[in-house]
Structure formats: structure tokens, C-alpha cells
Design a protein around this motif. Structure first.
Motif, mmCIF file in Angstrom:
data_model
loop_
_atom_site.group_PDB
_atom_site.id
_atom_site.type_symbol
_atom_site.label_atom_id
_atom_site.label_comp_id
_atom_site.label_asym_id
_atom_site.label_seq_id
_atom_site.Cartn_x
_atom_site.Cartn_y
_atom_site.Cartn_z
ATOM 1 N N GLN A 66 0.798 -1.263 0.068
ATOM 2 C CA GLN A 66 -0.033 0.044 -0.168
ATOM 3 C C GLN A 66 0.947 1.227 -0.022
ATOM 4 N N LEU A 67 1.828 1.205 0.773
ATOM 5 C CA LEU A 67 2.814 2.443 0.892
ATOM 6 C C LEU A 67 3.611 2.667 -0.404
ATOM 7 N N ARG A 68 4.124 1.431 -0.643
ATOM 8 C CA ARG A 68 5.125 1.621 -1.988
ATOM 9 C C ARG A 68 4.087 1.970 -2.982
ATOM 10 N N GLU A 73 2.977 6.574 -6.762
ATOM 11 C CA GLU A 73 1.731 7.553 -7.128
ATOM 12 C C GLU A 73 2.513 9.023 -6.938
ATOM 13 N N ILE A 74 3.287 9.424 -5.745
ATOM 14 C CA ILE A 74 3.433 10.546 -5.556
ATOM 15 C C ILE A 74 4.623 10.930 -6.563
ATOM 16 N N ILE A 75 5.838 10.020 -6.695
ATOM 17 C CA ILE A 75 6.759 10.245 -7.555
ATOM 18 C C ILE A 75 6.270 10.680 -9.115
ATOM 19 N N TYR A 282 0.884 16.529 0.978
ATOM 20 C CA TYR A 282 1.949 16.984 0.528
ATOM 21 C C TYR A 282 2.176 18.062 -0.566
ATOM 22 N N THR A 283 1.112 18.171 -1.529
ATOM 23 C CA THR A 283 1.321 19.357 -2.480
ATOM 24 C C THR A 283 1.239 20.906 -1.916
#
Length: 380
Positions: A66-68, A73-75, A282-283
Motif C-alpha cells: 500500500q505504501l510502496r 503515485e507521488i513520484i 504533500y502538495t
């Protein structure tokens, strides 16, 4: 017992020292880089949920999927670059462990690593404990930009890696698109690995963008990207970070990772994955910290300290040349003991303890903390 130290010249870090001094003298702590405000209640609720639901045993060695997937997605959203969550992303016990593991995996005895000074204090000990040699390149004194001609002169057949950090701790500067092109030229056709410390990736100010190695097709193939959730979601005590790299590089990284920490906190990984599903967490961070920086600069504008430009991180360098002839370490200690304000002297980030009369202030603090600190600063 006679002990032969592998790091005979290394003592307690300046961050531990100054924070301990701050506690001893009840000083406002603008030294060590951590917020004095709490993380989001939603994040704590998510952590509590996963603890109570029973996710209290080992997570997968590489991290929860889930976190990976969230990291991928963030990158992708931030830099337009794709990493395979299964084989190219690993969750680590913070960025320091990630940096140490990267060096342990790739640096052999006699290998040289280019390190830019001033440098964060965990880089060189990790290089030296594995038999590597740190080769220093000084950032330019006026603006802390990279001297690429100097870097080229220091590349040898023994150069195994270049360690970069942007946004840069302690200076608060950021790597430019031109810097990325220069780095591409240097490593193209070589076997040089780039270890890129990007823990402040979401804290870039004044409309500038973060130039991650993930943006460059050339650099991406020879780079280990390292970041930290602690800086992004105000949880430095959770010590959870991530690494992204091509599969062949990640395979070697995981060989060391599995024996160094094996796995990372299971319920907190799941909580972070849920929390960062909301992209604004984060954005919008750059706006939050630019407001902190701007407030700190406004509050200290009447002081005798002179601020340097800060393009990222949550640190502000300030010159005290108009105020004192003391060494930066002497002044930092005196301010903590006498004025009840703790800072970090910049000379500790240099191998030769270069003293340019600069102190580092952390502005990741409540507004009232910054106001109290600024009152002290303006009265010095």
C-alpha cells in the motif's frame, strides 16, 4: 577490553549536543530540525486504527505494498517518472538508514565518494565505516551553488558515487535544472552512482520546483532517490522513509536492508499510505513552510543578523558578522546558555570546520515559538 574504533574521530552529533544544551538551560530550540507542533489528528487516527485492527506483526521486507504504491503515485505526480512499486521502491527506517544502506551496498574499500560541503553529518561516517574515501567539493561561499569545474577535477577512476542533497541541509538552497544537466554530463557513460538525498522535496519556495533525479531519464538509471515521510507529515519520530531506484540497483540495496533493519513499522506504514491518498497533504506543504519562513524573516528583520536566501527546507541561515567576532560554535553555545535560544553553527557541517560566521535556525515551529525566538534575536 581494548577496542579499535572504526570511527575514532566521531563523537556525539551536534544536533544531540545542542538539543541537550537547550533542555538543560530551558532554551527555545531552533537547532535540531523537528516541529514543535503535532501531526494531523487524521494521521494519528489512522495509526490507531491499524494498531487496533491487528497489524502489529512483521510487514513485508520491502514495505507494505500500500505504501510502496503510494510512493510510486507521488513520484509520478510530482516528477512524471514511473517506478515499479514491487521491485523499485523500498520503505526504510527513515532517510538516515536509507543513506547508510545505500553506501553499505555499493561502496567498497578504497572507493571514492564526492560529497558537497557543507554536508549533513551522517554522510561521511557511513562512507568511512565501509572503507570508502570522502572527496570534498566545497559549495560556493556566496550562494552555496555547486562548482562543477571543481567536481570534474575530483572525478577519478576510483569515484564510485556522487552524493547530492536538494533542497540542501543546512543551506536551504536547491539544485537547478542547469545543475541536473551538469550532473548528467559527468555520469553519462560512467559507472558512477548518484545517491540523492531529497528529504525536503515538498518544501521548495517562491514558485520554484524541486529538480529531482527522477525527472531525468539519464540520472534515474544511475541514481538512488531517498526521501522521508517524517519531514512531509511532521512525524520525525516515526522514522519512516523510502528509496526509489532501478531494479538492478534496488536488488543490491535490499540485500543490505534486509539484514540491517529487515522490516519497518507495520501499522504506521499503512497509516501513512491512507493519509497521503489526500494529495494536498504533500502538495500544499510548500505553502505552509514558506509562510513559516516569511514570518520568521519578518519578525527578525530589525535584528543585526543578516539572512541568506532560503529556497527550500525548513532552515534559515543567518550571518552574524555585524554582531560578533566569536566562532560560530562559541556563539551558538553562548546564545543557548545566556539568551535561551539554541541554534546550529554551520562550521560543524565542514570537514575542516570552516567558519563563515553563520548560524542555522529551524523555523518548523509554532508561530508563538517563532515570535518568542525573534524577540530574543532582535534584542541581541
Amino acid at each position: 577490553m581494548k577496542i579499535k574504533s572504526k570511527l575514532p574521530n566521531i563523537g556525539t552529533t551536534i544536533f544531540t549536543t545542542m538539543s541537550a544544551l537547550a533542555r538543560e538551560h530551558n532554551a527555545i530550540n531552533l537547532s535540531q530540525g523537528f516541529p514543535d507542533y503535532d501531526c494531523s489528528p487524521k494521521l494519528k487516527e489512522a495509526a490507531t486504527h491499524y494498531i487496533n485492527t491487528g497489524y502489529n506483526q512483521y510487514a513485508p521486507m520491502a514495505g507494505t505494498i500500500q505504501l510502496r504504491e503510494r510512493v510510486a503515485e507521488i513520484i509520478s505526480l510530482s516528477y512524471g517518472s514511473n517506478y515499479d512499486p514491487d521491485s523499485e521502491i523500498t520503505i526504510t527506517a527513515g532517510a538516515t538508514q536509507a543513506i547508510y544502506t545505500a553506501i553499505a551496498a555499493f561502496i567498497h574499500k578504497g572507493d571514492e565518494v564526492i560529497v558537497f560541503e557543507p554536508a549533513y553529518d551522517c554522510y561521511v561516517p557511513a562512507i568511512e565505516v565501509h572503507g570508502g574515501i570522502a572527496v570534498y567539493s566545497q559549495l560556493k561561499a556566496n550562494d552555496f551553488s555547486i562548482n562543477w569545474e571543481d567536481v570534474r577535477k575530483k572525478i577519478t577512476q576510483k569515484t564510485k558515487a556522487i552524493l547530492i542533497n536538494s533542497p540542501h541541509n543546512p543551506s536551504g538552497t536547491t539544485i537547478t535544472a542547469k545543475d541536473i544537466l551538469e550532473l548528467e554530463k559527468i555520469i553519462s557513460g560512467s559507472n558512477i552512482l548518484v545517491i540523492s538525498d531529497e528529504v525536503y522535496e515538498h518544501m521548495v519556495f517562491d514558485g520554484e520546483t524541486h529538480n529531482s533525479v527522477a525527472k531525468s531519464k539519464i540520472l534515474k538509471q544511475q541514481s538512488i532517490l531517498i526521501s522521508s515521510f517524517g519531514k512531509t507529515i511532521h512525524t520525525t519520530g516515526w522514522k519512516i522513509g523510502y528509496v526509489a531506484a532501478p531494479k538492478e540497483i534496488m536488488n543490491e540495496f535490499r540485500k543490505i536492508h534486509q539484514f540491517l533493519v529487515f522490516v519497518v513499522n507495520h501499522p504506521l506504514q499503512l497509516a501513512i499510505a491512507d493519509f497521503l491518498a489526500d494529495k494536498t497533504n504533500y502538495t500544499e506543504l510548500k505553502k505552509f513552510y514558506q509562510a513559516k519562513r516569511d514570518l520568521f524573516l519578518k519578525l527578525t528583520a530589525s535584528s543585526r543578523f543578516v539572512p541568506l536566501k532560503t529556497s527550500g527546507t525548513y532552515f534559515q541561515l543567518m550571518s552574524y558578522k555585524n554582531l560578533s567576532d566569536e566562532s560560530d560554535t562559541e556563539l551558538a553555545i553562548r546564545l543557548t546558555v545566556e539568551k535561551k535560544l539554541a541554534t546550529i553553527p554551520l562550521s560543524v557541517f565542514y570537514s575542516e570546520k570552516t567558519d563563515n560566521k553563520l548560524l542555522r535556525f529551524c523555523f518548523a515551529k509554532k508561530d508563538e515559538t517563532l515570535e518568542k525566538a525573534a524577540e530574543i534575536i532582535c534584542n541581541i
